[in-house]
Design an enzyme around this catalytic site. Structure first.
Site, short mmCIF file in Angstrom:
data_model
loop_
_atom_site.label_atom_id
_atom_site.label_comp_id
_atom_site.label_asym_id
_atom_site.label_seq_id
_atom_site.Cartn_x
_atom_site.Cartn_y
_atom_site.Cartn_z
N GLY A 117 47.40 54.68 49.79
CA GLY A 117 46.39 54.49 50.82
C GLY A 117 45.15 53.76 50.36
N SER A 546 41.55 18.32 31.40
CA SER A 546 42.71 19.02 31.99
C SER A 546 42.90 20.39 31.36
CB SER A 546 43.99 18.18 31.87
OG SER A 546 44.20 17.71 30.57
#
Length: 643
Positions: A117, A546
C-alpha cells in the site's frame, strides 16, 4: 478442525482420481488486493486462506506462535502474518513485496496477489495488477477514501482490470454503521466515475472478524448483496470473451526437432484456431493456412485463447520468435511510432532520448522515449507539464522503435498492447507501459528505395566507411588528437569529416543545453549525422565528451559491425582541470556552470574501447600516429585509396 484434517476427510470421502479431475477442470480467477497502507489487505487474504481450509496444521501452529510474538491483534490470530513473509514486513506491520497465494473453493481456483500500500512500492502493485482479472480495493472504514486508494484505482483502470470490488474493511471498528459505509461508497463512486469506471461491487466486510467474507453476516442486516467469496466464485472471466475475438498468437519458439517437422509454439492470446484456417504472419504479412495443431497429448481439432500449442503451417514461410500469427482477414497493426502511457518504476528518472529495450509479448526491440507530453496527478487527474518521469510517476509520451512492432491498443488487447521497458546496461525493468495508438506519421512516412547504395559510395572513394568516436573529459585532448588523425588520413588520400562537440553546438544542436536529457539528445543527433556520413562512404571522426555509455552504445548500434571505433582519451580529472584551456572547470567549481562533466555531472568510463589513449604518457602526435596505424592495420588494403 485443522486444514490437514479437512484435506484428509476429502480424500477419504471420494476416489482420489475423481477428486483431482474435478479440481483440474475448474477455471481460475487471478485477483489482487490493493489500497492504502493498513487497510487490511494481508489480513483479508489470510482470512480467505483460513476460511477456505487452505491452512495446514503445522502452518496454523506456526501462525499462532507468530501471532503471540509479532502479531498486532493481541492474543488472537493475526491472519496478515500468513502473507507478510519478509522480516521487514513483520517488523513494521506492512506489505513491501507482492505476495502470491493459491486457494480454491468447490467452484473455482484462485491466485491472489497481496500488493503493498505504501506509495514507494506502487511499482510492486503494478507488477501484481498486470495479470489480474479482478481487483479488491480495500478501504479502512475509519479513514475513508485516501490518496493511495485513488492511485490504485486509477492504476487498476489504466491496466485494464474490468472487475473491481470495493471492500470497506474494518466495519467492526465503526460499529457496522450503514451511514458510514454509504458515505464511503458515494465518495469512491464520484472518483470512479470521473476516471471512466461505470460499475463496481461494494461490500461491507471485516477481514479480522470474518464478516461477509464467506457468508452473509448478521452484523450487517442492511446489506443484501453477496459475500466476497460468493462474488469471486461467480464473476465472469475475461478469458471467455477473448475466445470470441480474432486469432492472435505471438510466436515464442520455432520447434524444429528434425528435418521433417517445423512448428511455431506460443500461447494463444485471443481467438480460436482450427486446421485449415487462413492465417497471416506479421509483420511480414505473408499468408498461409494452419496444417496441424500439435500438443504433447496429440493433435487438436481446435485451440482457444489461453492454450499453449504448436502450429504447423501449410507453406514454408519465414516466421520466427517475436512474430505474430493472426487471422488472415483481421490482422493487427504494425508500426514503429506510438503514443503510450508509462508507469515509471525505477529509482533513476526517465532519460529522454536514451535507448531502452521494449519487450511486448515475444517481441524485443530498441526504443527511444520522447519528452513526456504530460504526467497525471492521480488525485486531481490534472495533466502536469514535465520534462521526465520520476519513480511511480504516470505519464504519456511518444515512442520510436528501431523496427515495426505488431501491436493492438492496450484497451483492446493486453497481450499486444502492454509492454515493459528495460535498461540496456543494467537489465532492470524501468517502466510498464500501455500502447494507446500508432502515430499517423508512422503510417505516412516510408523508407525510399535508393539505387546508389552505401557500398557504391564507399567504392567510389576506394575506402571502407567508419566512425572514429573520440570520448573523454573536457580538456582531455579529444579535439586535438582527432584533428591530427584527420590530417594524417587526409594526407593519405582518404575522404574524412570531423564533427567537433563545440562546433556542432553552433548550429545543429544550438537549441540544446547541458542537462542530462539535452546531452543524450546531443549525442543522438550527432550519431544520426555520423551514420548518414558513413552511408556516404566517409571516414567520420567525432570529438564529444559523450559521458554516458548508453548513448555511445546507441551510436554503435546504428552502424554495421566493425564500423564504430571507440577511442577513449583517458586523462585524469586533475590533469584535465589543470589544463582548463577554456576556463570551464573554474566556472564549474565556482558554481556558475551547472551540469559540467566531472564536477557535478558523471562521466561513465568506456568498458571496452577499441583504443585507449593515456595522455599522461603519450603526446598528441604519437597518439594520432598510433590511431592511424591501428585503423590501417585493422582495415588493411580496403582503407588504402587508389590514387
Amino acid at each position: 478442525m485443522t486444514g490437514s484434517a479437512y484435506v484428509t476427510d476429502a480424500l477419504i470421502a471420494e476416489d482420489i482420481d475423481a477428486y483431482l479431475t474435478r479440481h483440474q477442470h475448474k477455471d481460475m480467477l487471478r485477483f489482487i488486493t490493493c489500497g492504502s497502507v493498513d487497510d487490511g489487505k494481508s489480513t483479508l487474504i489470510g482470512r480467505l486462506l483460513y476460511d477456505s481450509k487452505m491452512i495446514f496444521e503445522d502452518q496454523l501452529s506456526a501462525l499462532e506462535d507468530d501471532s503471540r510474538r509479532v502479531g498486532t491483534q493481541g492474543q488472537e490470530i493475526d491472519f496478515a502474518l500468513l502473507v507478510d513473509g519478509l522480516a521487514a514486513e513483520r517488523e513494521q506491520g506492512i506489505t513491501i513485496d507482492v505476495a502470491y497465494r493459491f486457494f480454491n473453493t468447490e467452484k473455482r481456483k484462485f491466485i491472489v496477489a497481496d500488493c503493498p500500500g505504501h506509495e514507494q512500492y506502487t511499482r510492486n502493485m503494478v507488477t501484481g495488477a498486470s495479470t489480474a482479472d479482478l481487483a479488491v480495493i480495500l478501504i479502512d472504514a475509519r479513514k475513508g477514501v485516501l490518496t493511495q486508494t485513488r492511485r490504485h484505482t486509477y492504476l487498476c483502470h489504466l491496466l485494464g482490470i474490468r472487475h473491481l470490488v470495493l471492500a470497506v474493511n474494518k466495519m467492526d471498528l465503526v460499529g457496522y454503521d450503514q451511514a458510514r459505509f454509504d458515505a464511503i461508497v458515494a465518495d469512491y463512486s464520484a472518483f470512479a466515475q470521473s476516471i471512466g469506471i461505470d460499475r463496481f461491487t461494494a461490500l461491507p466486510i471485516s477481514g479480522f472478524k470474518g464478516d461477509n467474507i464467506t457468508a452473509a453476516s448478521g452484523n450487517t442486516p442492511w446489506y443484501a448483496g453477496p459475500s466476497l467469496i460468493e462474488h469471486l466464485e461467480t464473476v465472469a472471466l475475461d478469458g471467455v470473451a477473448d475466445q470470441d475475438r480474432a486469432l492472435r498468437m505471438p510466436v515464442q519458439w520455432v520447434n524444429r526437432p528434425n528435418l521433417d517437422f517445423r512448428g511455431f509454439a506460443g500461447l494463444i492470446a485471443a481467438g480460436t484456431v482450427h486446421p485449415g484456417d487462413a492465417v497471416r504472419v506479421l509483420p511480414s504479412g505473408k499468408t498461409t493456412t494452419v496444417e496441424r495443431i500439435v500438443t504433447l497429448d496429440g493433435d487438436l481439432d481446435a485451440a482457444v485463447a489461453g492454450q499453449s500449442v504448436t502450429l504447423t503451417l501449410a507453406d514454408e514461410i519465414d516466421c520466427s520468435r517475436g512474430q505474430v500469427i493472426a487471422a488472415a482477414d483481421a490482422p493487427p497493426q504494425a508500426a514503429d511510432q506510438f503514443e503510450a502511457t508509462l508507469v515509471w518504476m525505477a529509482d533513476q528518472p526517465l532519460h529522454v532520448g536514451r535507448s531502452y529495450w521494449l519487450k511486448l509479448a515475444t517481441q524485443t526491440v530498441s526504443v527511444t522515449v520522447q519528452q513526456p507530453k504530460y504526467a497525471v496527478n492521480v488525485n486531481s487527474l490534472d495533466h502536469l507539464a514535465v520534462k521526465t518521469l520520476e519513480l511511480n510517476a504516470i505519464g504519456v509520451a511518444e515512442l520510436t522503435t528501431d523496427r515495426a512492432v505488431v501491436f493492438e491498443p492496450y484497451g483492446q488487447s493486453r497481450a499486444l498492447g502492454g509492454f515493459i521497458l528495460i535498461d540496456k546496461l543494467t537489465n532492470a525493468t524501468v517502466a510498464a507501459g500501455m500502447l494507446n495508438f500508432a502515430l499517423r506519421r508512422a503510417e505516412n512516412v516510408h523508407w525510399q528505395a535508393l539505387d546508389v547504395t552505401r557500398q557504391a559510395h564507399a567504392a567510389l572513394k576506394h575506402q571502407s566507411p567508419a566512425v572514429l568516436w573520440f570520448t573523454g573529459l573536457s580538456g582531455s585532448g579529444k579535439s586535438t588528437i582527432a584533428n591530427l588523425v584527420e590530417k594524417k588520413l587526409h594526407a593519405l588520400g582518404h575522404h574524412t569529416f570531423l564533427l567537433d562537440g563545440d562546433n556542432v553546438r553552433h548550429g545543429l544542436n544550438k537549441d540544446l543545453g547541458f542537462t542530462e536529457a539535452d546531452r543524450i539528445e546531443n549525442i543522438r543527433r550527432v550519431g544520426e549525422v555520423a551514420r548518414l556520413m558513413a552511408d556516404a562512404g566517409l571516414i567520420v571522426l567525432t570529438a564529444f565528451i559523450s559521458p554516458f555509455r548508453a548513448e555511445r552504445a546507441l551510436v554503435r548500434a546504428m552502424l554495421p559491425e566493425g564500423e564504430f571505433v571507440e577511442v577513449f582519451v583517458d586523462t585524469p580529472l586533475a590533469v584535465a582541470e589543470a589544463r582548463d584551456v577554456k576556463g570551464l572547470y573554474k566556472k564549474a567549481r565556482a558554481g556558475t556552470l551547472k551540469n559540467f562533466t566531472g564536477i557535478d555531472s558523471p562521466y561513465e568510463v568506456p568498458e571496452a574501447p577499441e583504443l585507449r589513449i593515456d595522455t599522461t604518457r603519450e603526446d598528441s602526435e604519437a597518439a594520432a600516429e598510433r590511431i592511424v596505424d591501428h585503423i590501417l592495420g585493422t582495415r588493411g588494403e580496403a582503407w588504402m585509396p587508389t590514387i
